[in-house]
Design a protein around this motif. Structure first.
Motif, PDB file in Angstrom:
ATOM      1  N   THR A  43      -2.469  -0.537  32.911  1.00  0.00           N
ATOM      2  CA  THR A  43      -1.692  -0.277  34.117  1.00  0.00           C
ATOM      3  C   THR A  43      -1.273   1.183  34.224  1.00  0.00           C
ATOM      4  O   THR A  43      -1.193   1.893  33.228  1.00  0.00           O
ATOM      5  CB  THR A  43      -0.420  -1.133  34.112  1.00  0.00           C
ATOM      6  N   SER A  44      -1.021   1.595  35.446  1.00  0.00           N
ATOM      7  CA  SER A  44      -0.539   2.956  35.696  1.00  0.00           C
ATOM      8  C   SER A  44       0.892   3.090  35.195  1.00  0.00           C
ATOM      9  O   SER A  44       1.752   2.262  35.508  1.00  0.00           O
ATOM     10  CB  SER A  44      -0.610   3.230  37.195  1.00  0.00           C
TER      11      SER A  44
ATOM     12  N   VAL B 103       3.094   5.172  36.028  1.00  0.00           N
ATOM     13  CA  VAL B 103       4.004   5.375  37.160  1.00  0.00           C
ATOM     14  C   VAL B 103       4.423   4.034  37.735  1.00  0.00           C
ATOM     15  O   VAL B 103       5.611   3.774  37.939  1.00  0.00           O
ATOM     16  CB  VAL B 103       3.316   6.240  38.241  1.00  0.00           C
ATOM     17  N   ALA B 104       3.440   3.162  37.954  1.00  0.00           N
ATOM     18  CA  ALA B 104       3.750   1.871  38.574  1.00  0.00           C
ATOM     19  C   ALA B 104       4.638   1.026  37.663  1.00  0.00           C
ATOM     20  O   ALA B 104       5.618   0.436  38.128  1.00  0.00           O
ATOM     21  CB  ALA B 104       2.462   1.126  38.908  1.00  0.00           C
ATOM     22  N   VAL B 105       4.322   0.969  36.373  1.00  0.00           N
ATOM     23  CA  VAL B 105       5.156   0.136  35.508  1.00  0.00           C
ATOM     24  C   VAL B 105       6.525   0.783  35.289  1.00  0.00           C
ATOM     25  O   VAL B 105       7.507   0.078  35.090  1.00  0.00           O
ATOM     26  CB  VAL B 105       4.481  -0.189  34.154  1.00  0.00           C
TER      27      VAL B 105
ATOM     28  N   VAL C  32       8.218   2.271  37.556  1.00  0.00           N
ATOM     29  CA  VAL C  32       8.995   1.835  38.718  1.00  0.00           C
ATOM     30  C   VAL C  32       9.538   0.430  38.473  1.00  0.00           C
ATOM     31  O   VAL C  32      10.723   0.154  38.701  1.00  0.00           O
ATOM     32  CB  VAL C  32       8.115   1.856  39.989  1.00  0.00           C
ATOM     33  N   VAL C  33       8.663  -0.449  37.962  1.00  0.00           N
ATOM     34  CA  VAL C  33       9.079  -1.833  37.700  1.00  0.00           C
ATOM     35  C   VAL C  33      10.175  -1.867  36.631  1.00  0.00           C
ATOM     36  O   VAL C  33      11.175  -2.561  36.772  1.00  0.00           O
ATOM     37  CB  VAL C  33       7.868  -2.680  37.264  1.00  0.00           C
TER      38      VAL C  33
ATOM     39  N   ARG D 230      12.239   0.451  35.812  1.00  0.00           N
ATOM     40  CA  ARG D 230      13.503   1.000  36.306  1.00  0.00           C
ATOM     41  C   ARG D 230      14.308  -0.103  36.976  1.00  0.00           C
ATOM     42  O   ARG D 230      15.536  -0.182  36.847  1.00  0.00           O
ATOM     43  CB  ARG D 230      13.192   2.121  37.308  1.00  0.00           C
TER      44      ARG D 230
END
Lengths: 323, 323
Positions: free
Chosen positions: B150-151, B153-155, B157-158, B160
């Motif tokens: 997974t990216s 950045v994306a995880v 965000v999750v 956070r």
């Protein structure tokens, strides 16, 4: 399946009396060994656990299942949250199941935030990066593996030395170069620096070295040129490493962040992670519905690809880690 | 035989001197000629790689070092050669800069705690998966590996979202009666939270590597130890671990090269705060780049590079000792 059944039946026999069975089961090991007391003893102990669930085994499964649930929790929480309304997301304590699932958070990305554009950018960059790596890395890999030439060792050492150079070391001068070339916020700026990776070269070289020399010598004697040997003999044999390289490259391109963040200064050129990160650190930092939907959109394509091609993913990791 | 080889061979013979001319015309290629032609072909194969590699990797790598000894700023892009040489002033400035020193300490904290934790978790998973269980083995492996693709950045965000004061994590540990901190806004807890996420995302890589290593531990040695009465704990610590040592080392080094560069996590989750408690060297470098201090940024990135290079050397040694 069949194998485990055979093993199970054998287990039924063994602990009872340990007598020598008539070699009727026809399996290659175990029962047909005439004496072999040592191995039998050891196997006995090990097999013992496999037919009746022992506490150790149950404990192992329990641990693994707990760990698996914990591992998947963030994904589940992301997906569940992405269809909740903002007011539900703000509620304390948090709700588990979405009360009134809504597609609004996803719609926001498609309607207001031009995610199709970011998706296109990420895809274009990833596709060209993958194609470039497949071709160029195998070309150098072939030269390094199968051609004797002056400077070969130096070239290989160079590849090995730069295998570990992190992007953070090169991005400042790279940005100066790209600015001088007038390429800031363009596809070439996003693609060219990753067109041929040292890791890919190393991977292809390692694999091509394993192709028998006789095969290539025979073709050379038959008068085939190097390009024909490369395209006609070597490449068709490289299916597995090419698949691995394609996946590794796609992954690092799709998830790449620092360089796109630096060089894509125009919103039209943002890749998905850049768009998501800038949205998440801007004034919408607490708009979690939209943020989670964005994460779903970034992660899902890769996860789907991963499940479909998991064998090659795992192979790739094992290859880069072990050899 | 292709005509080109013939020409090259003849050319080589001419250069080798007249004496052998008549003699070697018939039996074709002299060693020097083939070698020269092979070199030409090899470089044709390597050309695309060498070109992109030189422009986008070697040149920036060298100029990054050069930049770090100048006072280059973003105003100098139009005339890069007009900058002043300042010797080691940038490095001196860095070590006198509290924020940079803090970022170094943070980076070592992240690596020093994150690596052992990730290794322990990954080894536990690998050992559990290798303990002879057959059901759902692939599913477990897939599940634990999934976060790797997974990216960040994306995880991030999750995570956070999960790490909010009354988010998922605090809700779950609240069941055990523990009231969790405001993870990302507490200078003492922001880094542990980030490490937790890093362990989650990266354990899969090491698990695969360790699993491959475990499968190469010779079964008969373990069985012999068992026959000799070694407990399973003794077998693990006295037999398996020592055999696994090179694999563990490689895994550790591979991962720490990545961990040393951590950037996306604080960029998305904390912005380097609170009170610079999650500012990494990469993040510091990126910030200085943003301020236009290219010379200072390059110096900072080179310090990171040296740390990574030292680790790479360790890795090469580990590779060599395996052969």
């Amino acid at each position: 399946m069949a194998a485990s059944q055979i093993r199970d039946t054998r287990d039924e026999h063994r602990p009872e009396d340990g007598r020598d069975e008539p070699s009727g089961l026809g399996s290659s090991d175990g029962p047909t060994v005439p004496d072999g007391r040592g191995p039998h003893a050891a196997r006995n102990i090990r097999r013992h656990g496999s037919h009746r669930p022992s506490t150790g085994r149950i404990l192992t499964y329990a641990l693994l299942i707990v760990a698996l649930v914990a591992t998947f929790m963030p994904f589940a929480w992301m997906v569940l949250g992405s269809v909740k309304t903002q007011s539900e997301l703000l509620r304390r304590p948090p709700t588990w199941w979405p009360e009134s699932p809504t597609p609004d958070n996803f719609a926001a990305w498609f309607v207001d935030l031009q995610i199709d554009r970011f998706f296109l950018n990420s895809t274009v960059v990833a596709v060209f990066t993958v194609l470039g790596n497949l071709l160029f890395c195998s070309m150098v890999g072939y030269a390094l593996a199968k051609i004797e030439f002056v400077g070969k060792r130096a070239l290989f050492v160079l590849v090995m030395v730069t295998l570990m150079v992190p992007g953070v070391v090169t991005f400042v001068p790279l940005f100066v170069v790209v600015s001088k070339l007038g390429m800031v916020s363009t596809y070439p700026a996003l693609i060219l620096p990753f067109l041929a990776s040292p890791l890919g070269v190393f991977l292809m070289r390692q694999f091509i070295m394993g192709i028998p020399d006789t095969l290539i010598e025979a073709a050379r004697i038959d008068g085939a040129g190097e390009i024909r040997i490369f395209a006609g003999i070597v490449m068709p044999l490289c299916g597995a490493p090419l698949a691995t390289l394609a996946i590794l490259t796609f992954l690092s391109s799709w998830n790449n962040f620092l360089w796109p963040l630096v060089v894509a200064q125009n919103e039209d050129m943002y890749t998905l992670p850049v768009a998501l990160s800038l949205y998440s650190t801007g004034q919408n930092a607490t708009n979690y519905g939209i943020l989670l939907a964005g994460s779903v959109l970034v992660i899902t394509p890769v996860l789907v690809l991963f499940v479909a091609l998991q064998r090659y993913f795992v192979q790739g990791i094992a290859m880069t880690g072990i050899k | 035989m292709s005509t080109a080889t013939g020409v090259a061979a003849a050319d080589a013979n001419r250069r080798a001197g007249g004496r052998r001319r008549g003699h070697s015309r018939g039996n074709s290629r002299g060693p020097v000629g083939t070698r020269r032609r092979a070199t030409l072909v090899a470089y044709l194969f390597a050309l695309p790689f060498v070109l992109t590699f030189s422009i986008f990797m070697l040149f920036p790598l060298v100029s990054s070092l050069a930049l770090s000894f100048t006072d280059f700023t973003n105003r100098d892009i139009s005339s890069p050669l007009a900058v002043a040489f300042v010797g080691v002033d940038q490095y001196a400035a860095l070590f006198g800069n509290d924020q940079f020193v803090r970022s170094m300490l943070n980076t070592f904290y992240f690596v020093g705690v994150g690596i052992p934790l990730t290794m322990i978790v990954a080894l536990a998973l690998a050992v559990a998966l290798n303990s002879g269980i057959s059901r759902f083995r692939t599913a477990f492996r897939l599940g634990f590996f999934a976060p790797v693709v997974t990216s960040i950045v994306a995880v991030a965000v999750v995570w956070r979202f999960i790490l909010q004061p009354d988010g998922l994590l605090n809700t779950v540990i609240g069941w055990a009666g523990i009231s969790g901190p405001d993870w990302l806004n507490d200078p003492a807890w922001a880094m542990p939270a980030m490490i937790l996420m890093a362990v989650w995302r990266n354990m899969g890589t090491l698990m695969i590597i360790f699993l491959a290593g475990l499968q190469h531990v010779p079964q008969d040695v373990l069985e012999a130890a068992q026959v000799d009465g070694a407990s399973s704990r003794q077998r693990f610590f006295r037999v398996t671990l020592p055999i696994l040592r090179p694999t563990l080392l490689i895994g550790a080094v591979l991962l720490s090269v990545g961990y040393l560069q951590f950037f996306e996590e604080p960029f998305v989750m904390t912005g380097g705060g609170p009170l610079d408690s999650t500012l990494s060297i990469s993040y510091f470098t990126y910030n200085q780049f943003g301020f236009g201090n290219y010379g200072l940024a390059s110096a900072a990135s080179y310090i990171l590079f040296v740390a990574i290079a030292l680790l790479s050397i360790v890795q090469f040694r580990a590779f060599r000792s395996k052969d």
